[in-house]
Design an enzyme around this catalytic site. Structure first.
Site, PDB file in Angstrom:
ATOM      1  N   TYR A   1      10.947   5.300   2.174  1.00 37.45           N
ATOM      2  CA  TYR A   1      11.264   4.982   0.524  1.00 37.45           C
ATOM      3  C   TYR A   1      11.282   6.222  -0.201  1.00 37.45           C
ATOM      4  O   TYR A   1      10.342   6.895  -0.074  1.00 37.45           O
ATOM      5  CB  TYR A   1      10.744   3.773  -0.051  1.00 37.45           C
ATOM      6  CG  TYR A   1      10.670   3.680  -1.419  1.00 37.45           C
ATOM      7  CD1 TYR A   1      12.014   3.346  -2.185  1.00 37.45           C
ATOM      8  CD2 TYR A   1       9.508   3.825  -2.111  1.00 37.45           C
ATOM      9  CE1 TYR A   1      12.125   3.233  -3.544  1.00 37.45           C
ATOM     10  CE2 TYR A   1       9.446   3.774  -3.628  1.00 37.45           C
ATOM     11  CZ  TYR A   1      10.729   3.366  -4.274  1.00 37.45           C
ATOM     12  OH  TYR A   1      10.784   3.304  -5.652  1.00 37.45           O
TER      13      TYR A   1
ATOM     14  N   ARG B   1      -9.859  -6.010 -14.018  1.00 35.91           N
ATOM     15  CA  ARG B   1      -9.472  -4.944 -13.132  1.00 35.91           C
ATOM     16  C   ARG B   1     -10.207  -5.051 -11.800  1.00 35.91           C
ATOM     17  O   ARG B   1      -9.627  -4.140 -10.950  1.00 35.91           O
ATOM     18  CB  ARG B   1      -9.827  -3.456 -13.845  1.00 35.91           C
ATOM     19  CG  ARG B   1      -9.480  -2.407 -13.154  1.00 35.91           C
ATOM     20  CD  ARG B   1      -9.356  -0.951 -14.100  1.00 35.91           C
ATOM     21  NE  ARG B   1     -10.790  -0.977 -14.618  1.00 35.91           N
ATOM     22  CZ  ARG B   1     -11.774  -0.355 -14.435  1.00 35.91           C
ATOM     23  NH1 ARG B   1     -12.102  -0.077 -13.012  1.00 35.91           N
ATOM     24  NH2 ARG B   1     -12.933  -0.136 -15.105  1.00 35.91           N
TER      25      ARG B   1
ATOM     26  N   ASP C   1       4.600  -0.493   6.257  1.00 32.80           N
ATOM     27  CA  ASP C   1       5.418  -1.113   5.026  1.00 32.80           C
ATOM     28  C   ASP C   1       6.363  -2.150   5.701  1.00 32.80           C
ATOM     29  O   ASP C   1       7.287  -1.516   6.183  1.00 32.80           O
ATOM     30  CB  ASP C   1       5.816  -0.010   4.440  1.00 32.80           C
ATOM     31  CG  ASP C   1       6.864  -0.522   3.134  1.00 32.80           C
ATOM     32  OD1 ASP C   1       6.837  -1.909   3.066  1.00 32.80           O
ATOM     33  OD2 ASP C   1       6.709   0.193   2.090  1.00 32.80           O
TER      34      ASP C   1
ATOM     35  N   LYS D   1      10.053  -7.121  -4.100  1.00 30.97           N
ATOM     36  CA  LYS D   1      11.005  -7.523  -3.679  1.00 30.97           C
ATOM     37  C   LYS D   1      11.205  -8.736  -3.326  1.00 30.97           C
ATOM     38  O   LYS D   1      11.457  -9.815  -3.705  1.00 30.97           O
ATOM     39  CB  LYS D   1      11.591  -6.366  -2.534  1.00 30.97           C
ATOM     40  CG  LYS D   1      11.087  -4.934  -2.542  1.00 30.97           C
ATOM     41  CD  LYS D   1      11.769  -4.475  -3.950  1.00 30.97           C
ATOM     42  CE  LYS D   1      11.629  -3.046  -4.010  1.00 30.97           C
ATOM     43  NZ  LYS D   1      10.467  -2.287  -4.488  1.00 30.97           N
TER      44      LYS D   1
END
Length: 391
Positions: A110, A57, A181, A206
């Site tokens: 988005y 993690r 972004d 993407k």
């Protein structure tokens, strides 16, 4: 020797070579924990701690290899990978913004990002103002006390283009953190750090992954202060990617340049084809010379990508009929894969916005978003042509 070419960096950047094994590609380290303390003479350090790996993690060798490859393409000193793009967005913003701070964003985002900004951040005492893309590009910014400005370089789903050069200069002058972004552009078509962006975010699901088979996010920056804060928030929220996710994204990056060349080529030609159809009201694509943002796109992008939105004549029924008659593009959300995907944003990606919010953003029921893949152009055009003729 300094490797400069994009494709060369895509192939060789960030690789984890282990001399004792002689591996050609980075292995998948599906370890949850690691020997600690590790007193081996030549350890490979975890970048997040500058010490031995401890727990995945916190840091993982495969994840770190993906981050290194991304850094080489984004031209940033630091990179942090996440389990999803939204993990990257939320962790980055929350690592910087505190109760009482004020940030500015564009009002076309988005859908889940918009929801996070418009609904969730207020509950944390963070003030969020939103302006249109046009106002942002023209720097029609009333308040001067913003700690952060957040933009998408090509906003979803109307494919406007932000003038990052101008906005970046404004942010530097006013000591404002600029987050971009750049998912729709990809590192192949744009490197926002060149224009003054402090932090760059990608939904690696993407174009970076490129095969519709992974969920991953990634953040790049040059300031250790931001990097340390983002790493700490990733550990706290538990938004770290697992090794197999990171491996798929790492592998996808190797062919990003080759794929984007085809996306760019297909995207431009499809946009021009759609623009010529009498069944379509308007086409939104950065590379169209008739487009509102074409001059800005030329100045801020090296290529225009494979994302197109367009409005059909008619309403939701005509949109459904058109999509149902297509044979190649699959009706699905997401984007940037080798296969073409198509969706109606009002029903999918932006469904959590209210009808009034969508109306203000120009997201109508007849707006269709097409992610153009790398199929042969002739097949794509013929399929679109036959489907349009059936409306």
């Amino acid at each position: 020797m300094s490797i400069k070419g994009f494709n060369s960096r895509a192939v060789h950047g960030g690789e984890l070579y282990i001399p004792e094994i002689g591996n050609v590609t980075t292995p998948i380290f599906e370890d949850s924990t690691y020997k600690y303390p590790n007193n081996s003479k030549d350890i490979i350090a975890d970048n997040t701690s500058k010490s031995t790996f401890l727990y995945s993690r916190w840091g993982n060798p495969t994840v770190q290899s993906f981050e290194g490859k991304y850094r080489s393409l984004e031209k940033t000193e630091y990179a942090v990978a996440f389990s999803t793009g939204m993990g990257a967005i939320t962790a980055t913003v929350l690592s910087i913004m505190k109760s009482g701070d004020r940030m500015l964003a564009i009002n076309v985002l988005y859908g889940q990002t918009y929801y996070f900004f418009a609904r969730k951040l207020k509950s944390y005492g963070i003030n969020v103002d939103m302006v249109s893309v046009e106002d942002m590009n023209n720097l029609n910014i009333e308040k001067k006390d913003y700690k952060m400005i957040y933009i998408e370089s090509i906003p979803n789903p109307l494919m406007d283009v932000l003038d990052i050069k101008k906005i970046g200069a404004y942010c530097r002058k006013n000591n404002i953190i600029l987050i971009v972004d750049a998912t729709f552009a990809s590192p192949f078509n744009q490197t926002p750090v060149d224009f003054g962006a402090d932090i760059i975010i990608h939904s690696g699901t993407k174009y970076i992954g490129g095969h519709s088979d992974v969920l991953v996010g990634v953040v790049g920056c040059n300031d250790n202060k931001y990097y340390s804060g983002i790493v700490d928030m990733r550990k706290t929220l538990g938004a770290s990617p697992d090794a197999f996710q990171a491996y798929l994204a790492y592998r996808g990056l190797k062919t990003l340049g080759l794929r984007m060349e085809r996306h760019n080529s297909n995207g431009l030609k499809i946009a021009q084809f759609l623009e010529s159809s009498d069944k379509i009201v308007e086409v939104y694509y950065p590379g169209l010379k008739s487009g509102k943002y074409y001059e800005i796109a030329k100045d801020n992008l090296r290529g225009f990508g494979g994302m197109i939105s367009f409005k059909l004549k008619g309403g939701i029924e005509e949109s459904h009929k058109f999509i149902q008659n297509l044979e190649i593009p699959m009706p699905a959300v997401s984007l940037g894969g080798v296969e073409s995907l198509i969706t109606i944003p009002a029903e999918t990606t932006h469904s959590e916005m209210t009808g009034e919010e969508r109306k203000k953003s120009g997201i109508t029921d007849n707006l269709i978003r097409l992610s153009v893949g790398i199929e042969d152009y002739e097949d794509l055009e013929n399929d679109l042509y036959q489907a349009l003729n059936k409306i």
